[in-house]
Design a protein around this motif. Structure first.
Motif, PDB file in Angstrom:
ATOM      1  N   ARG A  48       0.823  -1.201   0.000  1.00  0.00           N
ATOM      2  CA  ARG A  48       0.000   0.000   0.000  1.00  0.00           C
ATOM      3  C   ARG A  48       0.858   1.252   0.000  1.00  0.00           C
ATOM      4  O   ARG A  48       0.526   2.265  -0.589  1.00  0.00           O
ATOM      5  CB  ARG A  48      -0.898  -0.024   1.250  1.00  0.00           C
ATOM      6  CG  ARG A  48      -1.824   1.165   1.387  1.00  0.00           C
ATOM      7  CD  ARG A  48      -2.396   1.213   2.791  1.00  0.00           C
ATOM      8  NE  ARG A  48      -1.328   1.293   3.797  1.00  0.00           N
ATOM      9  CZ  ARG A  48      -1.467   0.995   5.069  1.00  0.00           C
ATOM     10  NH1 ARG A  48      -2.606   0.557   5.530  1.00  0.00           N
ATOM     11  NH2 ARG A  48      -0.456   1.111   5.906  1.00  0.00           N
ATOM     12  N   ARG A  64       2.578   1.203  -9.637  1.00  0.00           N
ATOM     13  CA  ARG A  64       1.585   1.627 -10.631  1.00  0.00           C
ATOM     14  C   ARG A  64       0.547   0.550 -10.891  1.00  0.00           C
ATOM     15  O   ARG A  64      -0.617   0.817 -11.100  1.00  0.00           O
ATOM     16  CB  ARG A  64       2.286   1.981 -11.939  1.00  0.00           C
ATOM     17  CG  ARG A  64       1.347   2.571 -12.974  1.00  0.00           C
ATOM     18  CD  ARG A  64       1.960   2.526 -14.371  1.00  0.00           C
ATOM     19  NE  ARG A  64       2.866   3.636 -14.604  1.00  0.00           N
ATOM     20  CZ  ARG A  64       3.648   3.731 -15.689  1.00  0.00           C
ATOM     21  NH1 ARG A  64       3.648   2.769 -16.600  1.00  0.00           N
ATOM     22  NH2 ARG A  64       4.445   4.761 -15.844  1.00  0.00           N
ATOM     23  N   ARG A  65       0.991  -0.708 -10.915  1.00  0.00           N
ATOM     24  CA  ARG A  65      -0.003  -1.750 -11.100  1.00  0.00           C
ATOM     25  C   ARG A  65       0.435  -3.135 -10.611  1.00  0.00           C
ATOM     26  O   ARG A  65       1.612  -3.375 -10.360  1.00  0.00           O
ATOM     27  CB  ARG A  65      -0.497  -1.821 -12.539  1.00  0.00           C
ATOM     28  CG  ARG A  65       0.572  -1.824 -13.595  1.00  0.00           C
ATOM     29  CD  ARG A  65      -0.080  -1.714 -14.961  1.00  0.00           C
ATOM     30  NE  ARG A  65       0.867  -2.029 -16.014  1.00  0.00           N
ATOM     31  CZ  ARG A  65       0.533  -2.177 -17.278  1.00  0.00           C
ATOM     32  NH1 ARG A  65      -0.727  -2.058 -17.651  1.00  0.00           N
ATOM     33  NH2 ARG A  65       1.445  -2.460 -18.173  1.00  0.00           N
ATOM     34  N   ARG A 118      -8.265  -1.840  -7.527  1.00  0.00           N
ATOM     35  CA  ARG A 118      -9.044  -0.616  -7.762  1.00  0.00           C
ATOM     36  C   ARG A 118      -9.167   0.203  -6.484  1.00  0.00           C
ATOM     37  O   ARG A 118      -9.052   1.428  -6.507  1.00  0.00           O
ATOM     38  CB  ARG A 118     -10.419  -0.959  -8.324  1.00  0.00           C
ATOM     39  CG  ARG A 118     -10.312  -1.583  -9.712  1.00  0.00           C
ATOM     40  CD  ARG A 118     -11.621  -2.223 -10.118  1.00  0.00           C
ATOM     41  NE  ARG A 118     -12.570  -1.225 -10.599  1.00  0.00           N
ATOM     42  CZ  ARG A 118     -12.619  -0.819 -11.863  1.00  0.00           C
ATOM     43  NH1 ARG A 118     -11.784  -1.327 -12.743  1.00  0.00           N
ATOM     44  NH2 ARG A 118     -13.499   0.053 -12.246  1.00  0.00           N
ATOM     45  N   GLU A 128      -6.277   2.063  -5.894  1.00  0.00           N
ATOM     46  CA  GLU A 128      -6.031   2.952  -7.025  1.00  0.00           C
ATOM     47  C   GLU A 128      -4.739   2.620  -7.762  1.00  0.00           C
ATOM     48  O   GLU A 128      -3.947   3.490  -8.113  1.00  0.00           O
ATOM     49  CB  GLU A 128      -6.055   4.421  -6.584  1.00  0.00           C
ATOM     50  CG  GLU A 128      -7.440   4.814  -6.084  1.00  0.00           C
ATOM     51  CD  GLU A 128      -7.551   6.273  -5.679  1.00  0.00           C
ATOM     52  OE1 GLU A 128      -6.632   6.753  -4.986  1.00  0.00           O
ATOM     53  OE2 GLU A 128      -8.548   6.899  -6.046  1.00  0.00           O
TER      54      GLU A 128
END
Ligand code: C2E
Ligand code: MG
Ligand code: MG
Ligand code: MG
Length: 285
Positions: free
Chosen positions: A193, A198-199, A228, A231
């Motif tokens: 976290r 980025r992904r 999601r 984010e």
């Protein structure tokens, strides 16, 4: 004495070296020359927008064309490269070559193509990495946001402070970081976290029985929804069946990669694939 003996260590573990050990030792010796002899090459596996199925980028995957053994898979030689430290010069070459290709394709296809590069644990403890990344981008004129470095969860979690420092320097350059094989490592969500990621790339192991296997499907749905919530973007790797693709699209997964849509290709073949895409063969009928 050499700090990392690599295959040598493995050999000395047992009293009588097996044929397999001897093979590894020989392979490691050969690997020392592979780069200089031009035996390494990058293949590129397309990554697709999950909804439109147009190619948005590629993952660079290393291949070794061994003069005797033919094509050697990375799962076999990357561990040798890591143990011997050879991964550092090899990784530098991979970065440079991936940036060069991405910039060339973008110019030829007339649109921006992103590129993802795998970075191993050994490279992540190398203080020179951010400088080398910056240099490769500059040399080829590639915008930093178009490069993504894939690291495995294990690395991010093993030494969080060191990983954080390095990831923050990479983030400051504008380069993206993806957590590869997401969900396989010793997940430590609290750390993830806080890291500039980025992904997530959902490991293909999770997709295997999806969507028929309800438990597996719920797990993948939860991973997409967690991404999601945090984010961060989400990529699914190892998409082999149309049902998996449909399921991922339903869940809101943004980017997909897998044999269903495209295998890793030599650079020239990847370019042809991109050009086909541009001439309207894209999408699902
Ligand atoms: P990875 O980064 O998780 O890469 C995905 C692997 O899954 C690739 O294997 C790819 O060919 C394979 N794959 C993709 N789609 C599918 C599918 O639909 N079904 C199946 N069964 N497999 C699929 P590959 O190319 O053999 O690479 C294996 C691993 O080697 C990579 O896993 C990565 O960890 C490592 N690797 C590859 N290139 C490099 C590199 O340049 N540097 C470093 N450090 N590691 C690399
Ligand atoms: Mg990867
Ligand atoms: Mg992976
Ligand atoms: Mg993997």
């Amino acid at each position: 004495a050499k700090r990392d003996g690599g295959a040598q260590h493995r050999m000395h573990r047992t009293a009588a070296p097996s044929a397999e050990d001897a093979d590894l030792l020989q392979l490691e010796a050969d690997l020392h020359h592979a780069l200089a002899r031009g035996e390494l090459e990058l293949h590129f596996q397309p990554q697709f927008d999950a909804r439109t199925l147009s190619v948005v980028g590629a993952e660079a995957l290393l291949r070794w064309r061994h003069p005797v053994h033919g094509m050697v898979r990375p799962d076999r030689f990357i561990p040798l490269a890591e143990a011997s430290g050879l991964i550092v010069p090899i990784g530098r070459w991979v970065l440079d070559e991936a940036c060069r290709q991405a910039q060339q394709w973008s110019a030829l296809a007339g649109r921006e193509i992103d590129v993802a590069v795998n970075v191993s644990a050994r490279q992540m403890i190398d203080d020179h990495l951010p400088g080398e990344v910056a240099e490769a981008l500059r040399r080829h004129g590639l915008a930093p946001r178009r490069l993504e470095l894939e690291i495995t969860e294990g690395i991010a979690v093993r030494d969080v402070d060191q990983a954080r420092g390095l990831l923050e320097r990479l983030h400051a350059l504008g380069v993206g970081v993806a957590i590869d094989d997401f969900g396989v490592g010793h997940s430590s969500l609290a750390y993830l976290r806080d890291l500039p990621v980025r992904r997530f790339k959902i490991d293909r192991g999770f997709l295997r029985g999806v969507p028929a296997d309800a438990g597996g499907a719920r797990l993948v749905a939860a991973m997409v929804s967690m991404a999601r919530g945090l984010e961060v973007g989400v990529v699914a790797e190892g998409v082999e069946r149309i049902e998996q693709l449909d399921f991922l699209v339903e869940q809101g997964c943004e980017v997909v990669q897998g044999f269903l849509l495209g295998r890793p290709l030599p650079a020239d073949d990847f370019l042809h694939r991109l050009l086909d895409d541009a001439f309207g063969h894209r999408g699902r009928s």
